[in-house]
Design an enzyme around this catalytic site. Structure first.
Site, PDB file in Angstrom:
ATOM      1  N   ARG A 198       7.029  -6.756  -1.954  1.00  0.00           N
ATOM      2  CA  ARG A 198       7.233  -6.452  -3.369  1.00  0.00           C
ATOM      3  C   ARG A 198       7.020  -4.987  -3.712  1.00  0.00           C
ATOM      4  NH1 ARG A 198       6.290 -11.649  -2.767  1.00  0.00           N
ATOM      5  NH2 ARG A 198       4.884 -10.844  -1.201  1.00  0.00           N
ATOM      6  N   THR A 199       5.927  -4.419  -3.229  1.00  0.00           N
ATOM      7  CA  THR A 199       5.587  -3.079  -3.706  1.00  0.00           C
ATOM      8  C   THR A 199       6.629  -2.063  -3.247  1.00  0.00           C
ATOM      9  OG1 THR A 199       3.266  -3.724  -3.639  1.00  0.00           O
ATOM     10  CG2 THR A 199       3.739  -1.374  -3.852  1.00  0.00           C
TER      11      THR A 199
ATOM     12  N   LYS B 116       1.724   8.961  17.178  1.00  0.00           N
ATOM     13  CA  LYS B 116       1.467   9.964  18.231  1.00  0.00           C
ATOM     14  C   LYS B 116       0.164  10.701  17.975  1.00  0.00           C
ATOM     15  CE  LYS B 116       6.421  11.041  18.618  1.00  0.00           C
ATOM     16  NZ  LYS B 116       7.411  12.108  18.367  1.00  0.00           N
TER      17      LYS B 116
ATOM     18  N   ARG C 226       1.294   3.503   1.170  1.00  0.00           N
ATOM     19  CA  ARG C 226       0.390   2.380   1.452  1.00  0.00           C
ATOM     20  C   ARG C 226      -0.240   2.635   2.809  1.00  0.00           C
ATOM     21  NH1 ARG C 226       1.519  -3.919   0.594  1.00  0.00           N
ATOM     22  NH2 ARG C 226       1.040  -3.185  -1.494  1.00  0.00           N
TER      23      ARG C 226
ATOM     24  N   HIS D  91      -5.149  -0.626  -5.951  1.00  0.00           N
ATOM     25  CA  HIS D  91      -3.702  -0.820  -6.041  1.00  0.00           C
ATOM     26  C   HIS D  91      -3.325  -0.600  -7.518  1.00  0.00           C
ATOM     27  CE1 HIS D  91       0.233  -2.132  -5.145  1.00  0.00           C
ATOM     28  NE2 HIS D  91      -0.008  -3.257  -4.501  1.00  0.00           N
TER      29      HIS D  91
HETATM   30  C1  NCD Z   1      -1.018  -7.446  -2.549  1.00  0.00           C
HETATM   31  C2  NCD Z   1      -1.449  -6.253  -1.734  1.00  0.00           C
HETATM   32  O1  NCD Z   1      -0.716  -5.787  -0.854  1.00  0.00           O
HETATM   33  O2  NCD Z   1      -2.531  -5.771  -2.024  1.00  0.00           O
HETATM   34  N1  NCD Z   1       0.318  -7.611  -2.735  1.00  0.00           N
HETATM   35  C3  NCD Z   1       1.057  -6.796  -3.570  1.00  0.00           C
HETATM   36  O3  NCD Z   1       1.055  -5.599  -3.445  1.00  0.00           O
HETATM   37  N2  NCD Z   1       1.755  -7.384  -4.544  1.00  0.00           N
HETATM   38  C4  NCD Z   1      -1.826  -8.654  -2.367  1.00  0.00           C
HETATM   39  C5  NCD Z   1      -2.096  -9.185  -0.999  1.00  0.00           C
HETATM   40  O4  NCD Z   1      -1.656  -8.642   0.013  1.00  0.00           O
HETATM   41  O5  NCD Z   1      -2.794 -10.203  -0.932  1.00  0.00           O
END
Ligand code: NCD
Length: 307
Positions: free
Chosen positions: A58-59, A87, A108, A136
């Site tokens: 999703r993100t 590397k 991320r 997040h």
């Molecule tokens: C979450 C995350 O990656 O922190 N998902 C998201 O970004 N919508 C939740 C999770 O991984 O449980």
């Protein structure tokens, strides 16, 4: 042109009340534009880099959809092993390099604080898309937007955050962001997975009421919003410990029958086993609307940071 108070999006506590208003209002205009199938080109000529060193559906895709919807372009890395990080390149050097290719960077990363390190390596906006068990912040904005849309308000609500509150970065950011409002919290977790003390202190400092419990049934009777989360298997050093808690909470239709009829059920997704699939058909099951809200919220962020 309206602007956010900072060049980066790193943590939920950075947002001022004015930032929150600006982002949510802008997201609502983009949601209307998307519904009307109106094409936008505010970010034509701009490039967004999305660097995902942990899995994501999703993100990453909603950031990329948001950039495309605004007429911009995207460079995407979806696995650390496909970059020079494998590397031995430092995060600083990777970001300093991507600085030369893109106008903004979404990151991320498995380590807490990674986005802060990235932000120091570039003058371009850095957006934290999850730093390990840290934060997040962009998710918390779409969660707030969803709560307001589903319940018609935020002040006065009782919000139950349920599951792995220790490792869940979405709940760390959401508790922080919602503390700006007159909400009350129920933190529902197994005793070993309680909300980190620094998040609890942040909530307390803002004078927001909260209770901690391991009793989901009790929380369901009181909550206006129940926010389920996945037990974060990848953060457990001991697989036996994960197995012990993995099915701690499963939200069922039967359990929801005792909740307020107006309850909103949320989940950042991915769901493993936390919500029975027959809950999906209930009117209050908002989790797929929630994930769709990632697009207008991230459009708003990108437009405010880049145009
Ligand atoms: C979450 C995350 O990656 O922190 N998902 C998201 O970004 N919508 C939740 C999770 O991984 O449980």
């Amino acid at each position: 042109m309206a602007k956010l108070s900072q060049k980066d999006v790193l943590r939920a506590d950075q947002f001022t009340a004015a930032d929150i208003d600006l982002i949510l209002e802008r997201a609502a205009t983009y949601e209307a534009a998307l519904d009307a199938k109106r094409e936008l080109d505010e970010l034509r000529g701009k490039i967004l880099a999305t660097l995902f060193f942990e899995p994501s559906t999703r993100t990453r895709l909603s950031f990329e959809a948001a950039m495309h919807r605004l007429g911009g372009r995207v460079l995407s890395v979806s696995e650390a092993k496909s970059t020079s990080a494998s590397k031995g390149e430092s995060l600083h050097d990777t970001i300093r390099t991507v600085h030369g290719y893109a106008d903004a960077i979404v990151l991320r990363h498995p380590e807490i604080g990674a986005a802060e390190i990235a932000a120091l390596a570039t003058t371009k906006p850095v957006l934290n898309a999850g730093d390990g068990a840290g934060e997040h912040p962009t998710q918390s904005l779409l969660d707030l937007y969803t709560i307001r849309n589903e319940q018609g308000k935020v002040d006065g609500l009782t919000v139950a955050l349920v599951g792995d509150l220790k490792h869940g970065r979405t709940v760390h950011s959401l508790a922080t962001l919602l503390s700006r409002f007159s909400v009350s919290f129920l933190f529902v977790s197994p005793s070993g997975l309680r909300m980190p003390r620094e998040v609890v202190e942040r909530v307390q400092t803002r004078g927001v009421a909260f209770q901690e419990t391991d009793d989901l049934g009790r929380a369901l009777r009181e909550a206006d919003v129940v926010y389920m989360t996945r037990i974060q298997r990848e953060r457990f050093a001991d697989p036996a410990e994960y197995d012990r808690v993995k099915d701690a909470y499963v939200l069922t239709r039967a359990a929801l029958a005792k909740a307020k009829p107006s309850i909103t059920v949320m989940h950042p997704l991915p769901r493993v086993n936390e919500i029975a699939t027959d809950v999906d058909a209930l009117p209050g099951a908002a989790y797929f609307r929630q994930s769709a809200n990632g697009v207008p919220i991230r459009m708003a962020l990108l437009a405010l940071l880049l145009s």
